[in-house]
Design a protein around this motif. Structure first.
Motif, PDB file in Angstrom:
ATOM      1  N   SER A  35     -61.635  74.101 -54.271  1.00 39.33           N
ATOM      2  CA  SER A  35     -60.850  74.711 -55.072  1.00 39.33           C
ATOM      3  C   SER A  35     -61.691  75.149 -56.477  1.00 39.33           C
ATOM      4  CB  SER A  35     -59.549  74.012 -55.576  1.00 39.33           C
ATOM      5  OG  SER A  35     -60.082  72.874 -56.347  1.00 39.33           O
ATOM      6  N   ALA A  36     -61.371  76.035 -57.457  1.00 39.11           N
ATOM      7  CA  ALA A  36     -61.855  75.910 -58.499  1.00 39.11           C
ATOM      8  C   ALA A  36     -61.914  74.687 -59.248  1.00 39.11           C
ATOM      9  CB  ALA A  36     -61.485  76.975 -59.553  1.00 39.11           C
ATOM     10  N   VAL A  37     -62.260  74.295 -60.458  1.00 37.44           N
ATOM     11  CA  VAL A  37     -62.299  73.158 -61.397  1.00 37.44           C
ATOM     12  C   VAL A  37     -61.182  73.345 -62.310  1.00 37.44           C
ATOM     13  CG1 VAL A  37     -64.493  72.378 -60.592  1.00 37.44           C
ATOM     14  CG2 VAL A  37     -64.092  73.906 -62.611  1.00 37.44           C
ATOM     15  N   ALA A  38     -60.352  72.189 -62.647  1.00 31.87           N
ATOM     16  CA  ALA A  38     -59.793  72.228 -63.647  1.00 31.87           C
ATOM     17  C   ALA A  38     -60.079  71.172 -64.604  1.00 31.87           C
ATOM     18  CB  ALA A  38     -58.381  71.624 -63.244  1.00 31.87           C
ATOM     19  N   GLY A  39     -60.067  71.636 -65.872  1.00 34.40           N
ATOM     20  CA  GLY A  39     -60.569  70.690 -66.818  1.00 34.40           C
ATOM     21  C   GLY A  39     -59.728  69.721 -67.440  1.00 34.40           C
ATOM     22  N   MET A  40     -60.137  68.498 -68.134  1.00 33.95           N
ATOM     23  CA  MET A  40     -59.695  67.288 -68.735  1.00 33.95           C
ATOM     24  C   MET A  40     -60.204  67.041 -69.814  1.00 33.95           C
ATOM     25  SD  MET A  40     -60.723  64.344 -66.037  1.00 33.95           S
ATOM     26  CE  MET A  40     -60.016  65.067 -64.584  1.00 33.95           C
ATOM     27  N   THR A  41     -59.422  66.414 -70.474  1.00 32.56           N
ATOM     28  CA  THR A  41     -59.734  65.869 -71.849  1.00 32.56           C
ATOM     29  C   THR A  41     -59.676  64.333 -71.985  1.00 32.56           C
ATOM     30  OG1 THR A  41     -59.151  67.899 -73.164  1.00 32.56           O
ATOM     31  CG2 THR A  41     -59.562  65.930 -74.588  1.00 32.56           C
ATOM     32  N   PHE A  42     -60.393  63.611 -72.541  1.00 38.09           N
ATOM     33  CA  PHE A  42     -60.362  62.070 -72.418  1.00 38.09           C
ATOM     34  C   PHE A  42     -59.708  61.920 -73.758  1.00 38.09           C
ATOM     35  CE2 PHE A  42     -64.305  62.576 -69.696  1.00 38.09           C
ATOM     36  CZ  PHE A  42     -63.284  62.567 -68.603  1.00 38.09           C
ATOM     37  N   SER A  91     -54.749  71.960 -66.213  1.00 42.95           N
ATOM     38  CA  SER A  91     -53.938  72.713 -65.149  1.00 42.95           C
ATOM     39  C   SER A  91     -53.092  71.867 -64.274  1.00 42.95           C
ATOM     40  CB  SER A  91     -54.624  73.811 -64.283  1.00 42.95           C
ATOM     41  OG  SER A  91     -53.767  74.561 -63.619  1.00 42.95           O
ATOM     42  N   ALA A  92     -51.750  72.031 -64.046  1.00 40.20           N
ATOM     43  CA  ALA A  92     -51.238  71.171 -63.157  1.00 40.20           C
ATOM     44  C   ALA A  92     -51.224  71.467 -61.705  1.00 40.20           C
ATOM     45  CB  ALA A  92     -49.591  71.246 -63.527  1.00 40.20           C
ATOM     46  N   THR A  93     -51.976  72.600 -61.239  1.00 40.73           N
ATOM     47  CA  THR A  93     -52.138  72.908 -60.035  1.00 40.73           C
ATOM     48  C   THR A  93     -53.686  73.220 -59.712  1.00 40.73           C
ATOM     49  OG1 THR A  93     -51.422  75.071 -60.174  1.00 40.73           O
ATOM     50  CG2 THR A  93     -49.868  73.716 -59.495  1.00 40.73           C
ATOM     51  N   LEU A  94     -54.252  73.178 -58.586  1.00 38.53           N
ATOM     52  CA  LEU A  94     -55.406  73.561 -58.006  1.00 38.53           C
ATOM     53  C   LEU A  94     -55.080  74.226 -56.714  1.00 38.53           C
ATOM     54  CD1 LEU A  94     -58.293  71.054 -59.004  1.00 38.53           C
ATOM     55  CD2 LEU A  94     -57.971  73.153 -60.008  1.00 38.53           C
ATOM     56  N   THR A  95     -55.840  75.589 -56.418  1.00 38.55           N
ATOM     57  CA  THR A  95     -55.754  76.172 -55.187  1.00 38.55           C
ATOM     58  C   THR A  95     -56.978  76.203 -54.307  1.00 38.55           C
ATOM     59  OG1 THR A  95     -53.880  77.610 -56.085  1.00 38.55           O
ATOM     60  CG2 THR A  95     -55.209  78.362 -53.999  1.00 38.55           C
ATOM     61  N   VAL A  96     -57.008  75.896 -53.137  1.00 44.10           N
ATOM     62  CA  VAL A  96     -58.260  76.146 -52.318  1.00 44.10           C
ATOM     63  C   VAL A  96     -57.965  77.644 -51.373  1.00 44.10           C
ATOM     64  CG1 VAL A  96     -59.621  75.266 -50.189  1.00 44.10           C
ATOM     65  CG2 VAL A  96     -58.640  73.517 -51.576  1.00 44.10           C
ATOM     66  N   PRO A  97     -58.678  78.403 -51.876  1.00 41.94           N
ATOM     67  CA  PRO A  97     -58.635  79.892 -51.241  1.00 41.94           C
ATOM     68  C   PRO A  97     -58.694  79.800 -49.525  1.00 41.94           C
ATOM     69  CG  PRO A  97     -60.103  79.899 -53.018  1.00 41.94           C
ATOM     70  CD  PRO A  97     -59.990  78.494 -52.647  1.00 41.94           C
ATOM     71  N   GLY A  98     -58.340  80.584 -48.790  1.00 42.51           N
ATOM     72  CA  GLY A  98     -58.390  80.856 -47.380  1.00 42.51           C
ATOM     73  C   GLY A  98     -60.066  81.098 -47.396  1.00 42.51           C
ATOM     74  N   GLY A  99     -60.393  80.437 -46.167  1.00 40.51           N
ATOM     75  CA  GLY A  99     -61.900  80.553 -45.658  1.00 40.51           C
ATOM     76  C   GLY A  99     -62.786  79.776 -46.603  1.00 40.51           C
ATOM     77  N   ASP A 100     -62.370  79.048 -47.437  1.00 41.14           N
ATOM     78  CA  ASP A 100     -63.243  78.035 -48.423  1.00 41.14           C
ATOM     79  C   ASP A 100     -62.834  76.745 -48.208  1.00 41.14           C
ATOM     80  OD1 ASP A 100     -65.133  77.433 -50.094  1.00 41.14           O
ATOM     81  OD2 ASP A 100     -64.448  78.845 -51.622  1.00 41.14           O
ATOM     82  N   GLN A 101     -63.681  75.947 -48.612  1.00 36.79           N
ATOM     83  CA  GLN A 101     -63.248  74.378 -48.515  1.00 36.79           C
ATOM     84  C   GLN A 101     -63.075  73.687 -50.007  1.00 36.79           C
ATOM     85  OE1 GLN A 101     -66.396  72.104 -47.236  1.00 36.79           O
ATOM     86  NE2 GLN A 101     -68.147  73.043 -48.767  1.00 36.79           N
TER      87      GLN A 101
END
Length: 902
Positions: free
Chosen positions: A672-679, A660-670
């Motif tokens: 984000s969810a995690v985005a996967g990567m491939t080596f 994914s090209a983006t990650l979002t930190v939800p309101g009230g949380d510190q």
């Protein structure tokens, strides 16, 4: 049974029948007496009483005949008498027969005479008992009129004064009673028969002195009166109360004695005390010694003192030294003051035996009466000790102080007040003292009562104080009479109980750093205000405010701490606004200290967490990336008030690709969810997150730590030791990800030395290797896309090792009981398995032999796939040195020895 009337009818009938049948004349004369009847036919009377009997006559027809006279008599004249009119008089107990006769006919009545005892006599006529515990057995004798009666009776005993005489026992029939003397006096012993007759006996208990108990000898010190205790006793060793003793000495120039036994020793030497009572005399040897020289010691309420205050007293003791015969006699200790208007000794002296190994006499009170100085001289009997100066100072008061700072919600405390002299020594009160407690500011701390009374003999008191308000004060102690110098405590600082701003999830902090449009806590862990104690009485209302609402907003502005709780049940929301700066959040409550928290608001920032640089990463592996909201200045985590979406970029997309090209930190949380990567291939990269918004509150970008994707490689055992005929696993580690269908190939260059069980591997693991001949074999591990590696297998003769060989000497016939076994090892000592079952030869000398299951053996077996042999034992056969060699093909022989004692 037929009655008289029936008999009469039967007789008449028979007579009539006879006249009819026999022709005889008519029946008997109707005026002739046929029978006599006495009324009552049976009765009872007491001895001395009378019973009236009457008699009637009947003819043969049963009719009563009138005018007949009767002659009365008795067959038992010792029991009764009977008059001509039938009146019976009882004389003695028994059953009497009384007869009434008329015209040759008679009837007998039976009269029972009951004993009526008319007199009692107690014997013997005891008068006086001379000793307590003396006993006397009393017997009651009964009489009827003047004649003794022994036929029984029901008796009861009592005594008029049981403190003087008591019953020791009473016989079963109560005719005898044993009394015992209890104390001097007189009492009456009484006996009563159940029908009222009684007798009494006066008993006098008057002790007579039979002996005088005194010590065989006594010791006294010259100038010290010594009372001799003498005890007069009766013949049963009971003390004779009130016994008059006469006292005398054989040498009145050496000692005198008064009527109470008080001996006054005059000069050292020996004398005799003579004690007498009537014709009983006792002599006591008296030895008069000289008392020890005392040394004065003075003590206060706590420790030794060198002075005393006016209205106070110290204690004076005489140190007599351990050689003084303290156990022999009482000694009189006194302290003489050179000026009793300044200091007085109370009491004037003390007399006692001294029973401590550290001999001290006393105490004597040294009462301060006026400011000045005196000389004190101790005396033991008539022996004076060294004089010492002793000042009398003005008395002073001393007050304690509570722990400072205190709090208004602290429980009341007790403050101690003590009295001492001007030198600092704590002293006892010699006369009642009233002290006044107060404070320089009674709105801060207040005593429960203004006054406290100290009785004589005390040195301290205490007063209960309550903390009433915040502030600083001193506790003041005054002598109401003005005789003692006053005192005041050190400053007492009283504060209100503090408030604490905290979060259940993050604890308490004085300063927090967050970015704009962030909160310092999770919503579920919002700020609360608490106390370090539970609320009592009524709920506590807490108000919260901020010093700059443009920087930090706080809400709601108030909440309650319920009774029995220590924190607000409602929470406060703290959030930064769109301006940078510092705002102070303040919590307030009535009669409580404020708490403040500084919120420093700066630009928010994003933190990127990628793979750790310490991890080994290889092409084909997967990873994760996550972003966090933080404060740009300190890196402290923040909780955005709104959702924030960040753009992700990779420094080299040929090495790593993102899901994914983006990650979002939800309101009230510190976070984000995690985005996967491939080596994808080897190389070093970083990941950067940016906030695409153009605004003052946009987040500063963040970049992860650099991480490296490595080239895959293989690692084989570098040097692998193996014995000829041994087998074990040769290990290869695969560092990286094999592609589907790829395997690790193993190739060895010298197959004559070692043999591999397999030539391929699907991942990290071991391949079985077997030693064939001595030498070195090289193993090459390869895999597509991996850096290959080379390992060596070194093959040579194996090693035989032994378990549980005897560490001590053996005796002839002894069997070494711990089981012995042989182990197989590689040339370098590593544990190895035998490829085939093999036999190990045991070659002992004549002094020892080996047993298996009790049978001698010369070889043991190691089965294929194992490294230990069968277990066996060792037996000592003959004295000397027992030796053995363990050998097997392709193994270095092992020789062991043990000493055999006869």
């Amino acid at each position: 049974m037929l009655g008289r009337r029936s008999v009469r009818i039967l007789v008449v009938a028979l007579a009539a029948a006879g006249s009819l049948t026999c022709g005889e004349s008519a029946g008997p004369d109707p005026n002739a007496v046929a029978s006599v009847a006495i009324t009552p036919h049976a009765g009872s009377i007491d001895t001395g009483d009378s019973l009236q009997l009457s008699a009637v006559a009947h003819n043969a027809a049963g009719d009563q005949l009138n005018g007949k006279s009767f002659a009365w008599s008795t067959l038992d004249q010792t029991l009764v008498t009977v008059g001509s009119n039938g009146r019976v008089h009882g004389r003695w107990p028994g059953t009497a027969r009384v007869v009434a006769a008329s015209d040759g006919k008679a009837d007998t009545a039976f009269v029972t005479i009951i004993a009526k005892i008319t007199a009692l006599t107690i014997t013997p006529a005891v008068d006086t008992l001379r000793s307590l515990g003396d006993v006397a057995t009393l017997t009651v004798h009964a009489a009827i009129d003047t004649q003794a009666y022994t036929g029984g009776g029901s008796y009861s005993w009592d005594v008029s004064d049981t403190a003087v005489v008591g019953f020791q026992s009473v016989s079963f029939d109560s005719t005898t009673a044993t009394i015992v003397a209890r104390r001097d006096g007189a009492a009456y012993v009484r006996v009563r028969e159940a029908r009222g007759v009684r007798d009494s006996l006066r008993i006098v208990v008057r002790q007579r002195v039979a002996a005088i108990l005194v010590p065989q000898s006594t010791v006294a010190f010259r100038g010290c009166p010594n009372r001799i205790v003498a005890l007069a006793i009766d013949a049963r060793n009971n003390a004779v109360a009130g016994a008059v003793l006469a006292w005398a000495t054989t040498d009145s120039s050496r000692a005198t004695v008064d009527a109470s036994g008080l001996v006054t020793p005059l000069i050292a030497g020996s004398d005799t005390i003579v004690i007498s009572s009537g014709d009983v005399t006792r002599r006591v040897a008296l030895v008069v010694n000289v008392a020890a020289t005392p040394t004065l010691e003075t003590r206060g309420a706590v420790a030794g003192v060198t002075a005393v205050g006016v209205g106070q007293y110290a204690l004076a003791f005489g140190d007599l030294g351990s050689s003084f015969p303290y156990y022999l006699a009482p000694a009189r200790f006194r302290v003489v003051s050179s000026d009793t208007t300044i200091l007085k000794s109370v009491p004037a002296d003390t007399v006692s035996y001294f029973v401590s190994t550290t001999i001290t006499a006393g105490p004597v009170r040294l009462v301060g009466r006026a400011v000045g100085s005196v000389t004190l001289t101790p005396y033991l009997c008539d022996v004076a000790g060294p004089s010492v100066p002793f000042p009398v100072t003005r008395a002073t008061l001393v007050i304690g102080a509570p722990a400072s700072p205190a709090r208004t919600d602290d429980p009341p405390v007790y403050l101690g007040a003590r009295t001492r002299d001007s030198t600092g020594g704590f002293q006892f009160i010699a006369q009642p003292l009233t002290v006044r407690f107060t404070a320089t500011d009674t709105t801060v701390i207040m005593p429960d009562s203004a006054y406290q009374h100290l009785p004589v003999g005390t040195d301290q008191t205490a007063m209960r104080f309550t903390f009433t308000d915040s502030g600083t004060t001193r506790v003041v102690l005054l002598d109401s009479s003005g005789a003692s110098l006053p005192d005041s405590s050190s400053p007492v600082h009283v504060r209100y109980p503090p408030l604490f701003i905290f979060s259940d999830g993050a604890g308490q902090a004085d300063t927090l750093h967050i970015g704009m449009r962030q909160k310092p806590y999770y919503d579920v862990y919002r700020a609360r205000v608490g106390l370090d104690r539970f609320v009592s009485g009524q709920p506590l209302v807490v108000h919260v405010s901020t010093s700059d609402g443009a920087v930090v907003a706080v809400g709601p502005d108030s909440a309650e701490i319920p009774v029995g709780q220590s924190a607000t049940t409602g929470a406060f929301d703290i959030a930064s606004r769109d301006s940078r700066g510092t705002a102070i959040v303040t919590a307030r409550a009535f009669r409580h200290e404020d708490d403040r928290m500084a919120i420093v608001v700066g630009r928010p920032a994003v933190r990127v967490l990628g793979p750790s640089p310490d991890f080994a990463l290889y092409p084909g592996d997967l990873g994760q990336v996550q972003v966090f909201a933080v404060d740009s200045a300190t890196g402290s985590f923040g909780f955005p008030t709104e959702a924030v979406t960040f753009s992700l970029t990779v420094s080299d997309t040929s090495v790593v690709s993102l899901d994914s090209a983006t990650l979002t930190v939800p309101g009230g949380d510190q976070a984000s969810a995690v985005a996967g990567m491939t080596f994808k291939k080897p190389g070093t990269v970083t990941i950067t997150a940016t906030d695409p918004r153009v605004a003052p509150y946009s987040y500063a970008p963040g970049t992860s730590l650099p991480f490296t994707v490595l080239m895959p490689y293989l690692v084989a055992d570098s040097v692998f030791s193996l014995g000829i005929g041994q087998t074990f696993g040769f290990f290869v580690n695969v560092n990286g990800r094999l592609k589907p269908g790829d395997v690790v190939h193993l190739e060895h260059r010298n197959p004559a030395v070692a043999m591999l069980a397999d030539t391929t591997m699907t991942g990290s693991g071991a391949v079985g290797a077997t030693g064939i001949a001595a030498g070195v074999d090289t193993v090459i591990a390869t895999a597509p896309g991996f850096t290959p590696d080379t390992g060596t297998i070194v093959v040579g003769p194996g090693i035989i090792e032994l378990d549980y060989w005897p560490p001590v000497d053996l005796t002839v016939g002894q069997i070494w009981s711990p089981p012995i076994s042989l182990g197989l090892f590689a040339p370098d000592g590593g544990v190895r398995l035998t490829a085939d079952t093999m036999s190990i030869t045991l070659t002992p000398n004549a002094n020892i032999e080996f047993l298996k299951d009790g049978v001698p053996v010369t070889s043991v077996t190691v089965v294929a796939g194992d490294h230990s042999s069968e277990q066996f034992s060792l037996r000592a056969k003959a004295a000397g040195t027992g030796t053995v060699t363990f050998s097997a093909p392709n193994y270095t022989p092992l020789t062991k020895s043990v000493t055999i004692s006869p």
